[in-house]
Scaffold this motif. Structure first.
Motif, PDB file in Angstrom:
ATOM      1  N   ILE A  77      55.970  26.355  23.791  1.00 45.15           N
ATOM      2  CA  ILE A  77      56.059  27.686  24.404  1.00 45.15           C
ATOM      3  C   ILE A  77      57.473  28.233  24.289  1.00 45.15           C
ATOM      4  O   ILE A  77      57.676  29.403  23.935  1.00 45.15           O
ATOM      5  N   ILE A  78      58.460  27.411  24.552  1.00 42.71           N
ATOM      6  CA  ILE A  78      59.864  27.850  24.475  1.00 42.71           C
ATOM      7  C   ILE A  78      60.236  28.221  23.044  1.00 42.71           C
ATOM      8  O   ILE A  78      60.849  29.265  22.801  1.00 42.71           O
ATOM      9  N   VAL A  79      59.858  27.387  22.086  1.00 47.59           N
ATOM     10  CA  VAL A  79      60.156  27.667  20.678  1.00 47.59           C
ATOM     11  C   VAL A  79      59.468  28.958  20.234  1.00 47.59           C
ATOM     12  O   VAL A  79      60.074  29.813  19.585  1.00 47.59           O
ATOM     13  N   THR A  80      58.201  29.107  20.603  1.00 48.28           N
ATOM     14  CA  THR A  80      57.447  30.317  20.250  1.00 48.28           C
ATOM     15  C   THR A  80      58.078  31.548  20.898  1.00 48.28           C
ATOM     16  O   THR A  80      58.236  32.593  20.256  1.00 48.28           O
ATOM     17  N   TYR A  81      58.457  31.440  22.150  1.00 48.99           N
ATOM     18  CA  TYR A  81      59.096  32.549  22.865  1.00 48.99           C
ATOM     19  C   TYR A  81      60.420  32.936  22.200  1.00 48.99           C
ATOM     20  O   TYR A  81      60.683  34.113  21.967  1.00 48.99           O
ATOM     21  N   ASN A  82      61.222  31.927  21.867  1.00 48.85           N
ATOM     22  CA  ASN A  82      62.507  32.209  21.215  1.00 48.85           C
ATOM     23  C   ASN A  82      62.311  32.889  19.865  1.00 48.85           C
ATOM     24  O   ASN A  82      63.063  33.800  19.508  1.00 48.85           O
ATOM     25  N   GLU A  83      61.313  32.466  19.097  1.00 51.17           N
ATOM     26  CA  GLU A  83      61.041  33.094  17.800  1.00 51.17           C
ATOM     27  C   GLU A  83      60.566  34.532  17.996  1.00 51.17           C
ATOM     28  O   GLU A  83      60.958  35.425  17.245  1.00 51.17           O
ATOM     29  N   ARG A  84      59.742  34.754  18.995  1.00 48.61           N
ATOM     30  CA  ARG A  84      59.279  36.120  19.278  1.00 48.61           C
ATOM     31  C   ARG A  84      60.457  37.017  19.659  1.00 48.61           C
ATOM     32  O   ARG A  84      60.578  38.143  19.182  1.00 48.61           O
ATOM     33  N   ILE A  85      61.345  36.516  20.497  1.00 44.27           N
ATOM     34  CA  ILE A  85      62.538  37.285  20.890  1.00 44.27           C
ATOM     35  C   ILE A  85      63.406  37.553  19.663  1.00 44.27           C
ATOM     36  O   ILE A  85      63.913  38.663  19.476  1.00 44.27           O
ATOM     37  N   ARG A  86      63.566  36.569  18.814  1.00 44.85           N
ATOM     38  CA  ARG A  86      64.344  36.720  17.576  1.00 44.85           C
ATOM     39  C   ARG A  86      63.745  37.814  16.699  1.00 44.85           C
ATOM     40  O   ARG A  86      64.452  38.658  16.160  1.00 44.85           O
ATOM     41  N   GLN A  87      62.423  37.805  16.563  1.00 50.32           N
ATOM     42  CA  GLN A  87      61.748  38.827  15.767  1.00 50.32           C
ATOM     43  C   GLN A  87      61.891  40.205  16.399  1.00 50.32           C
ATOM     44  O   GLN A  87      62.143  41.186  15.700  1.00 50.32           O
ATOM     45  N   GLU A  88      61.767  40.279  17.717  1.00 50.61           N
ATOM     46  CA  GLU A  88      61.908  41.565  18.400  1.00 50.61           C
ATOM     47  C   GLU A  88      63.329  42.112  18.240  1.00 50.61           C
ATOM     48  O   GLU A  88      63.515  43.307  18.010  1.00 50.61           O
ATOM     49  N   ASN A  89      64.321  41.246  18.348  1.00 52.15           N
ATOM     50  CA  ASN A  89      65.711  41.680  18.154  1.00 52.15           C
ATOM     51  C   ASN A  89      65.927  42.172  16.727  1.00 52.15           C
ATOM     52  O   ASN A  89      66.618  43.171  16.499  1.00 52.15           O
ATOM     53  N   TYR A  90      65.342  41.478  15.769  1.00 48.10           N
ATOM     54  CA  TYR A  90      65.448  41.899  14.369  1.00 48.10           C
ATOM     55  C   TYR A  90      64.813  43.278  14.185  1.00 48.10           C
ATOM     56  O   TYR A  90      65.400  44.156  13.552  1.00 48.10           O
ATOM     57  N   VAL A  91      63.619  43.454  14.728  1.00 43.53           N
ATOM     58  CA  VAL A  91      62.908  44.724  14.578  1.00 43.53           C
ATOM     59  C   VAL A  91      63.738  45.874  15.138  1.00 43.53           C
ATOM     60  O   VAL A  91      63.886  46.918  14.489  1.00 43.53           O
ATOM     61  N   ILE A  92      64.297  45.683  16.309  1.00 42.37           N
ATOM     62  CA  ILE A  92      65.135  46.728  16.920  1.00 42.37           C
ATOM     63  C   ILE A  92      66.332  47.036  16.022  1.00 42.37           C
ATOM     64  O   ILE A  92      66.639  48.195  15.752  1.00 42.37           O
ATOM     65  N   ALA A  93      66.996  45.995  15.544  1.00 39.33           N
ATOM     66  CA  ALA A  93      68.192  46.183  14.710  1.00 39.33           C
ATOM     67  C   ALA A  93      67.849  46.853  13.384  1.00 39.33           C
ATOM     68  O   ALA A  93      68.542  47.789  12.953  1.00 39.33           O
TER      69      ALA A  93
END
Length: 169
Positions: free
Chosen positions: A32-48
């Protein structure tokens, strides 16, 4: 025979079940933590990347507007050289930002095409600037080739981004 020592160091079935349960819970929490971190990473990328593409689009629109003014002889070559220089500085900053981004694997190919598109556009502006200074038509031809490559790479990038559910300007 003394049976007192038998069974020492052995785990009873309740303790074993508790250990197995704790391991399973730990594995689930880790996933769950790894999946959450990857989702946050993807969301940050999308915003940028959305911000970068918005800014890049604005720069291209500004350039096209100034190019039209130059083409209509409203501004001269020297003024246009200054405008191209200014745009190139801003575009180089966007290219540098894109090169330093933490790109999730899911967007890697699209990102590479997007970056290449900006680089070709940047190179094209350099050739156009050289044309303005030298009037060498070979520079103008290179400029047009670079813009075509920029367009082709942008189309590939947008198609790949759209395929991943990401809509860019």
């Amino acid at each position: 025979m003394n049976r007192k020592g038998i069974g020492k160091g052995r785990i009873d079935s309740r303790s074993l079940a508790l250990i197995i349960f704790a391991c399973i819970v730990s594995a689930i929490v880790t996933i769950i933590i790894v999946t959450y971190n990857e989702r946050i990473r993807q969301e940050n990328y999308v915003i940028a990347i959305q911000r970068i593409n918005t800014e890049a689009k604005q720069l291209t629109e500004h350039y096209n507007s100034e190019y039209a003014r130059w083409s209509d002889k409203i501004i001269d070559d020297g003024t246009m050289v200054g405008i191209v220089d200014s745009i190139m500085v801003k575009q180089k900053r966007l290219i540098d930002i894109m090169k330093s981004m933490d790109v999730p694997d899911v967007f890697k190919e699209a990102h590479d095409y997007n970056l290449k598109s900006l680089e070709y556009e940047y190179d094209g502006y350099g050739y156009f600037k050289s044309y303005l200074v030298s009037k060498d038509v070979r520079e103008l031809k290179r400029y047009q080739e670079m813009l075509q490559l920029a367009f082709e790479n942008e189309a590939k990038a947008l198609s790949l981004y759209n395929g991943k559910g990401l809509i860019l300007p």
